[in-house]
Design a protein around this motif. Structure first.
Motif, mmCIF file in Angstrom:
data_model
loop_
_atom_site.group_PDB
_atom_site.id
_atom_site.type_symbol
_atom_site.label_atom_id
_atom_site.label_comp_id
_atom_site.label_asym_id
_atom_site.label_seq_id
_atom_site.Cartn_x
_atom_site.Cartn_y
_atom_site.Cartn_z
ATOM 1 N N SER A 1 0.839 -1.219 0.000
ATOM 2 C CA SER A 1 0.000 0.000 0.000
ATOM 3 C C SER A 1 0.867 1.260 0.000
ATOM 4 C CB SER A 1 -0.910 0.046 1.215
ATOM 5 O OG SER A 1 -1.418 -1.212 1.473
ATOM 6 N N GLY B 1 1.654 2.666 -3.301
ATOM 7 C CA GLY B 1 0.528 2.796 -4.237
ATOM 8 C C GLY B 1 0.337 1.531 -5.050
ATOM 9 N N LYS C 1 -4.975 -1.512 -5.442
ATOM 10 C CA LYS C 1 -6.210 -0.829 -5.874
ATOM 11 C C LYS C 1 -7.391 -1.728 -5.512
ATOM 12 C CE LYS C 1 -4.322 2.740 -7.639
ATOM 13 N NZ LYS C 1 -4.589 4.062 -7.074
ATOM 14 N N GLU D 1 -1.553 1.646 -13.559
ATOM 15 C CA GLU D 1 -1.211 2.574 -12.488
ATOM 16 C C GLU D 1 -0.345 1.904 -11.406
ATOM 17 O OE1 GLU D 1 -4.757 4.546 -11.030
ATOM 18 O OE2 GLU D 1 -3.541 5.524 -9.470
ATOM 19 N N ILE D 2 -0.707 0.678 -11.081
ATOM 20 C CA ILE D 2 0.051 -0.040 -10.042
ATOM 21 C C ILE D 2 1.492 -0.262 -10.469
ATOM 22 C CG2 ILE D 2 0.304 -2.357 -9.032
ATOM 23 C CD1 ILE D 2 -2.700 -2.370 -8.579
ATOM 24 N N ASN E 1 3.288 3.106 -10.381
ATOM 25 C CA ASN E 1 3.561 3.530 -8.998
ATOM 26 C C ASN E 1 4.736 2.770 -8.398
ATOM 27 O OD1 ASN E 1 1.459 5.283 -9.093
ATOM 28 N ND2 ASN E 1 0.047 4.029 -7.852
#
Lengths: 235, 492
Positions: free
Chosen positions: A70, A73, A76, A91-92, A95
């Motif tokens: 977490s 990031g 999700k 996105e993961i 990040n």
């Protein structure tokens, strides 16, 4: 998937921390209720697997170099459809690369998102004097701030597991407060006993956490699982 | 005697005290030869002092070396300096002794790696020769039935409590403290560093020893947690085991490390292991004493939380006592109206409370009737009573009036009377009686000898506690102990 093979693979890669997907697969085999979680290495795979495990889903980064997913990031939650899975996957990965540029990225774990329940922790640690011991507590601040946990030396008998659950100070939360129904303590007890049996038969396992495990009126399921194995020289 | 492999250690045919002091020393510790003379070990076995500097000690021949003593020697007590231990170990092997107790200190507990290596080497040599070692850095054995004693003044009469202690001074404190309350021991061992024999060996022995019914342990650290847990589980399954763990705090564990070289593990896990095994855990020395008294008297039979308190001491005392009982999760229930009415027949109303706690003195002839009434009242599971209320002489005998020219009864007689009254109430009603006797001014005024009453009560199967608060805590602990033992064999 058997434990020896997973341990061998991890050691070959210089890891003592098993991936979430590996840990859950082993625990599933051992009869511990875990939220179904599979590895996706591409966006395409993630979409297919999301449909298989069932929406809503959670996506989490899988990397031997990232312990706290977490924080970077890398998680999700509450993804309800194909489109949100696609965006979340990208996105993961972005990040994770951003936060830990040298991290080896194995992929993304796709997990059916279990509904909210009462959060508990079922864990195992290796005590310097007594060896493997089981730990139980309520999740969240109860464990972090109040250290409201109980222990038993492995292997556990049924009475030990029942007593662990009843000994915590926050026991009233499990019995149901403010009109809440009581949670399924039997399911928690079973999970504790299954984990005890698993670690008793697999001495390579040095630490294990089901954190959190969601407990409902009927049943329980571990949402996250973490297993640490012994360094090769300790094994 | 049993066929347990450790049994011979507790039954030596002859003992040699090597490095015996030639002059009396100031300290209480280490006068092993004197203690053995005092307990008359010579009446049953050979007792040989060894010191090359003197020919004679207390009129007995002193031998220059272990090798010069008559055969056999089964047990050796080592008081030689650490540097002389390797030579003594060789002599023990040559002499074919069965066990050696090292009072000698200065080994692994010092934290010096070289001395820890010496300790390991000497233990290995002894083991290879089949010789078991107690210590180093400890007081060894107190076995009244074999006339072994490590301090002066220990009772020669055996009992049924088995004690293992990592500390010699604490062993001494546990023994003397409990002896004052009537407890007697089957065997007590102070085992210090536990380089060879350690907690799990002694627990394993205690489990099978028919002379030991209750087991007390003072432990600073366990070297082999798994073996300890397994042995504790076997022993606590069949006998009440009470454990006091030293080094629970950071400061305490530093002290334990330099005392017996014990490494601290997680205290939470240690506590959990005790609970899981079905053993009771004491937080303090006082709790250990109280729980041992409880486990070896009728206090172990308590079943519920309702307490009737009878004993005078005044209204304020009753209030504080009720608070102390409540604080431990016990209750002081109001007695049913019918019982209160019946009690009024016995008690003048003015200045007396005829409800629970009962701060009232009925005329002597009604005393026992009233106690039976209270003990069997609804909601009452345990009767707490101070023997002061039963100390009046039988009708017709006046002890407080010297003008009658009668001599007052001796403390022992009063003690016996108090004890038999408490045990009679218990036998008649089936309600466990817990005795409270505060030492000090009140006891002196009543002409009570606290130790004598405690002893007589203990012999009659009744536990005496020095305060209501401690009695309440003990009862609450026993109830908790029984609750978590559910599913294990009934041992109470």
């Amino acid at each position: 998937m058997n434990v020896q093979a997973v341990v061998k693979q991890a050691r070959a890669e210089g890891r003592t921390l098993l991936s979430e997907v590996e840990a859950k697969a082993l625990l599933f085999e051992a009869g511990v209720p875990v939220a179904r979680t599979v590895l996706a290495t591409t966006e395409e795979e993630a979409r297919t697997q999301a449909a298989q495990v069932g929406y809503p889903v959670v996506l989490k980064i899988v990397s031997p170099d990232i312990a706290h997913k977490s924080d970077v990031g890398g998680v999700k939650v509450g993804l309800k459809d194909k489109a949100s899975v696609t965006g979340a996957f990208e996105e993961i990965i972005a990040n994770a690369k951003n936060a830990v540029p040298d991290a080896r990225i194995t992929g993304v774990a796709v997990q059916h998102m279990a509904p909210a329940g009462t959060e508990v922790i079922v864990g195992m640690t290796t005590d310097p004097q007594f060896g493997p011991v089981m730990m139980f507590g309520l999740g969240g601040i109860m464990v972090e701030v109040l250290k409201d946990v109980t222990f038993r030396v492995v292997p556990l008998e049924e009475r030990d597991a029942s007593q662990m659950i009843d000994e915590i100070r926050g026991k009233a939360i499990l019995d149901g407060v403010r009109g809440q129904p009581p949670v399924d303590k039997g399911a928690v007890k079973d999970a504790i006993l299954k984990v005890s049996e698993f670690v008793a038969t697999n001495p390579d396992v040095r630490e294990l956490d089901l954190n959190p495990m969601m407990v409902y009126e009927d049943g329980a399921i571990a949402v996250d699982a973490r297993i640490v194995i012994a360094e090769p020289q300790e094994a | 005697m049993t066929d347990h492999p450790l049994d011979p250690i507790f039954n030596p045919r002859a003992v040699a005290v090597v490095g015996v002091r030639s002059k009396p020393s100031a300290g209480m510790m280490g006068s092993f030869y004197d203690s053995l003379l005092e307990s008359d070990f010579q009446a049953i076995g050979g007792l040989y002092p060894v010191n090359p500097k003197v020919d004679e000690i207390k009129g007995y021949r002193c031998y220059p070396s272990l090798l010069d003593t008559p055969d056999p020697v089964d047990h050796v007590i080592s008081q030689v300096p650490a540097a002389a231990v390797p030579e003594l170990v060789d002599q023990c092997v040559a002499k074919k002794v069965r066990s050696i107790h090292f009072f000698t200190a200065g080994f692994s507990e010092t934290g010096d790696e070289e001395m820890a290596t010496v300790e390991r080497a000497m233990i290995e040599k002894l083991r290879n020769a089949g010789i078991r070692a107690i210590g180093p850095n400890c007081m060894g054995l107190y076995v009244p039935s074999s006339r072994l004693a490590f301090m002066s003044g220990f009772p020669t009469k055996p009992g049924n409590v088995f004690l293992l202690s990592q500390s010699g001074a604490n062993a001494g404190e546990i023994i003397s403290g409990l002896v004052g309350r009537g407890v007697r021991f089957s065997k007590a061992i102070s085992y210090g560093n536990g380089a060879d024999l350690r907690a799990h060996d002694f627990l394993d022995y205690a489990a099978s020893d028919p002379d030991s019914h209750v087991v007390a342990a003072y432990i600073e650290g366990v070297r082999d947690g798994r073996a300890f847990f397994d042995a504790l589980k076997r022993c606590a399954r069949v006998k009440p085991v009470v454990i006091l763990k030293g080094g629970r705090t950071q400061s305490g564990s530093h002290a334990a490390h330099s005392h017996t070289g014990s490494l601290a593990g997680s205290i939470e896990v240690f506590d959990a292991a005790c609970r899981q095994a079905g053993a009771a855990r004491a937080e303090t020395m006082d709790e250990l004493h109280d729980l041992i008294v409880a486990a070896s008297t009728s206090t172990r039979r308590v079943t519920g939380r309702g307490v009737a308190l009878f004993g005078g001491g005044g209204g304020g005392f009753a209030v504080l006592s009720a608070d102390a009982i409540d604080r431990e999760g016990l209750t002081v229930p109001k007695l049913p109206q019918s019982a209160v009415e019946e009690m009024r027949k016995y008690i003048p109303v003015a200045g007396s409370s005829v409800n629970n706690p009962i701060d009232a003195f009925p005329p002597e002839e009604y005393m026992e009737d009233m106690l039976r009434l209270v003990a069997t009242a609804e909601g009452i599971d345990t009767l707490f009573m101070s023997p002061i209320s039963g100390m009046r002489p039988p009708p017709g005998v006046k002890v407080s009036d010297p003008k009658d020219g009668e001599s007052p009864p001796a403390p022992a007689e009063i003690a016996t009377r108090a004890a038999s009254q408490m045990s009679a109430i218990e036998a008649d009603t089936g309600t466990p009686v817990v005795g409270i006797l505060r030492s000090g001014r009140m006891a002196r005024m009543m002409g009570l000898d606290v130790d004598a009453v405690s002893h007589a009560a203990y012999e009659a199967g009744i536990g005496m506690y020095p305060s209501v608060a401690r009695a309440a805590r003990t009862v609450a602990q026993v109830l908790d102990w029984k609750a978590y033992r559910e599913g294990l064999p009934e041992i109470f």
